[in-house]
Design an enzyme around this catalytic site. Sequence first.
Site, short mmCIF file in Angstrom:
data_model
loop_
_atom_site.label_atom_id
_atom_site.label_comp_id
_atom_site.label_asym_id
_atom_site.label_seq_id
_atom_site.Cartn_x
_atom_site.Cartn_y
_atom_site.Cartn_z
N TYR A 48 1.33 11.14 -4.55
CA TYR A 48 1.05 10.05 -5.50
C TYR A 48 1.97 10.09 -6.71
CZ TYR A 48 -3.40 9.25 -3.04
OH TYR A 48 -4.36 8.97 -2.11
N SER B 129 -10.80 3.23 -0.48
CA SER B 129 -10.57 1.79 -0.38
C SER B 129 -11.86 0.99 -0.16
CB SER B 129 -9.57 1.49 0.75
OG SER B 129 -8.95 0.24 0.55
N LEU C 167 -13.02 -1.38 -1.81
CA LEU C 167 -12.80 -2.80 -2.07
C LEU C 167 -11.66 -3.36 -1.21
CD1 LEU C 167 -13.16 -2.99 -5.97
CD2 LEU C 167 -14.87 -3.48 -4.21
N GLY D 131 -8.73 -4.38 -3.12
CA GLY D 131 -9.05 -5.50 -3.99
C GLY D 131 -9.42 -6.78 -3.27
N LEU E 148 -11.91 -7.45 -1.38
CA LEU E 148 -13.34 -7.74 -1.43
C LEU E 148 -13.83 -8.13 -2.81
CD1 LEU E 148 -14.47 -4.98 1.06
CD2 LEU E 148 -14.68 -7.44 1.40
N GLY F 278 -12.66 -10.68 -4.16
CA GLY F 278 -12.53 -12.13 -4.07
C GLY F 278 -11.37 -12.71 -4.84
N LYS F 279 -10.60 -11.85 -5.51
CA LYS F 279 -9.53 -12.37 -6.38
C LYS F 279 -8.36 -12.98 -5.61
CE LYS F 279 -7.24 -7.86 -7.02
NZ LYS F 279 -6.91 -6.82 -8.03
#
Length: 352
Positions: free
Chosen positions: A49, A232, A234, A237, A239, A241-242
């Site tokens: 990372y 993960s 979401l 990201g 999920l 909704g963005k």
Amino acid sequence: MNSAAVLNVSKLCLGTMTFGEQNSYEDAREQLNFARESGINFFDVAEMYPVPQRAESQGKSEIYLGRWLKEAQVSRERVLVATKATGPSGQMTWIRGGPTSLDSKNIEQAIDGSLKRLGCDYIDLYQLHWPDRYVPMFGDIDYDPTASYAPVPIEEQLEALSRAKEAGKIIHVGVSNETAYGVMEFCRLADSKSPLPRIVSIQNAYNLLCRTFDSTLAECCHHHHVRLLAYSPLAMGLLSGKYLTPERGPKDARLNLYRGRYAEAESRYSFSKPNCIPAVTAYVDIARRHGISPVALAIGFVLRNPLIMSTVIGATKLWQLKEIVEASEVKLTAEVLSEINSVHERYPNPTP
């Protein structure tokens, strides 16, 4: 043995793969301080990372976490640090002189490198980031026998990890992006060739769009007392909704910001996958009908799994982290879970 009890981890684990790319040290410190104040005692990093991975920034996530631990004067006994050794890759030649491997020598070098960057005497949970053998992953589904190659023996890996445990460098051992076969082999070897260490966790993707863990892996983990460290939650990201806009989300959203540089995300979380956007839309609709946020729906779904050790969350902005922490307190009703399963039957695992 209950691995979650052994590690005594919080239900949320702060992931750090944005530290050093999207997030400066000041951003990271702000997130880490808030996480700690919110009761999070578990932090996940990796020698690879931040992501997307670059030679110029490699290791910064560990460095930032280690710097915070020192500057905040955090008692080492009150936090749990998890990190990972990079699996085989022909691309990241800057890690340990690459192409990387997970043989005995490389595991020893990876552990020592992480300890140095973290400024720690030991690592609470040391994980192998992905297998040193062919397995379908990061969006691939079907196993192709012709793609197999001579792997580093799992026994050799466990022997290296055993020496690190004996030296006090690591406490617990885990795997990541593993398969049911891999979990079984790690457990079989540890049980038959004591004192090889037993894995306590598997860090795999798990969310409303990717429920592949719930089949054979869940059975393996249940019977061998291996807990899921779900990453993960979401789905990068999706999920939240963005991305359900004509523009497919803000320009600085991760899947847009790094388009063309983020192969894993683009293969697994591609908008072009036939059922991806329809499934996200359906889940967001469930959340809105029941008066909860899409984030609460996604996080609540993951946390309700009895095999969960902790859920790895990540954010680039502090308000996002606050939203996730607040969402983790929402309990999903039986009615909501039933509606979730109905959507899953229509759109099973669109981002495996």
